[in-house]
Enzyme design. Structure first.
Site, short mmCIF file in Angstrom:
data_model
loop_
_atom_site.label_atom_id
_atom_site.label_comp_id
_atom_site.label_asym_id
_atom_site.label_seq_id
_atom_site.Cartn_x
_atom_site.Cartn_y
_atom_site.Cartn_z
N GLY A 43 0.55 -1.11 0.10
CA GLY A 43 -0.01 0.16 -0.24
C GLY A 43 0.68 1.68 -0.13
O GLY A 43 0.44 2.43 -0.41
N ASP A 44 1.96 1.60 0.89
CA ASP A 44 2.69 2.31 0.67
C ASP A 44 3.41 2.47 -0.25
O ASP A 44 3.29 3.39 -0.68
CB ASP A 44 3.94 2.37 1.80
CG ASP A 44 3.31 1.15 3.28
OD1 ASP A 44 2.77 2.28 3.65
OD2 ASP A 44 4.12 0.81 3.94
#
Length: 304
Positions: free
Chosen positions: A250-251
């Site tokens: 997600g980052d």
């Protein structure tokens, strides 16, 4: 300049065990130690994509020294505040038939420590990017993201917030450039059950009405969706590959989106690069490399 903030960075001890069982001795067949922290992950992927960042946050103890050394080895410019009490976390990530995580506590961050962070953030200027991502330790006021954006409201920065629940909702009045909830987090915020893509778009637009400029919704195996500030909805599928690792995906999506947008302000291109970056990390043992990100980007475009 792009700034990232990681309130509680860690050393991630990632181990693999065949058919883990409780109550018995388990033998590790593979182990790695990575520097962890959502802001640090964003900084690394942006570095791979050619963008300089300054990674801010708090460290303490011998583990904190290892975190700072690891960030430097990653090629990321770290500017961490040393905290006197406690130590930076060690998080255990167990990969077996299921993934299990045991996260440490982290150091005690005082009000004086927070003012040191504010002093660094005050150096930001117009059009700089600030990434606030992840949960915050219990020793920090639960409105800290809100406080940061309030203090920087006059600077006309691009704020990117990747957080959950009220931590996210409370910053919307400061009109962040980008937020990245997933479908389950949207359900929690509005206390609803999403029935399909039409509902996702509906509630993403409600988040815009509450202040967010752009809403990027990650849909795990179903890809991603972006409702941009121009009223356009963009839909993207997933990269094709074998998932090895969910940590940092997600980052990586956030970092890829930022890099894609900064290139020429095109939201479709930003979503493509974000999706490719997230997929590349998911298919890697750790955070993705530049070459693998662009390989996934080519495959993603070829499958459209």
């Amino acid at each position: 300049m792009i700034y990232t903030v990681t309130f509680n960075p860690a050393l991630d001890y990632v181990i693999s065990v065949d058919h883990f069982q409780t109550g018995v001795v388990n033998r590790v067949n593979e182990e790695h130690i990575f520097v962890g922290g959502k802001g640090i992950n964003v900084s690394f992927i942006l570095k791979e994509l050619g963008y300089s960042t300054k990674a801010l946050g708090f460290t303490a103890g011998f583990t904190g020294e290892k975190v700072k050394a690891g960030v430097k080895e990653m090629g990321v410019d770290g500017d961490f505040i040393d905290v006197e009490e406690g130590m930076s976390r060690i998080n255990v990530k167990l990969r077996s038939d299921e993934e299990t995580e045991i996260n440490g506590m982290g150091p005690h961050i005082t009000e004086a420590d927070l003012y040191k962070l504010f002093a660094k953030l005050y150096k930001m200027g117009k059009s700089d990017v600030l990434v606030l991502s992840g949960s915050i330790p219990s020793c920090v006021p639960n409105n800290i993201y809100e406080t940061i954006l309030e203090k920087l409201a006059s600077k006309n920065i691009y704020a990117v917030v990747d957080a959950t629940g009220q931590l996210l909702v409370n910053v919307l009045k400061y009109k962040p450039f980008l937020i990245k909830p997933n479908n389950f987090e949207i359900e929690d915020i509005f206390n609803v059950k999403l029935q399909g893509e039409e509902d996702i778009v509906k509630y993403a637009k409600k988040l815009q009405e509450m202040g967010a400029r752009n809403v990027l919704v990650s849909l795990a195996g179903d890809g991603s969706l972006l409702v941009d500030e121009n009223g356009e909805t963009h839909r993207m599928g997933v990269c094709k590959g074998k998932v090895k690792n969910s940590v940092g995906a997600g980052d990586s999506m956030v970092a890829g989106f930022i890099a894609g947008y900064l290139k020429n302000g095109d939201y479709e291109e930003a979503l493509e690069l974000g999706t490719a970056s997230g997929g590349a990390t998911a298919f890697s043992d750790s955070l993705a490399t530049k070459d693998f990100i662009y390989e996934n980007l080519r495959n993603l475009r070829g499958n459209k």
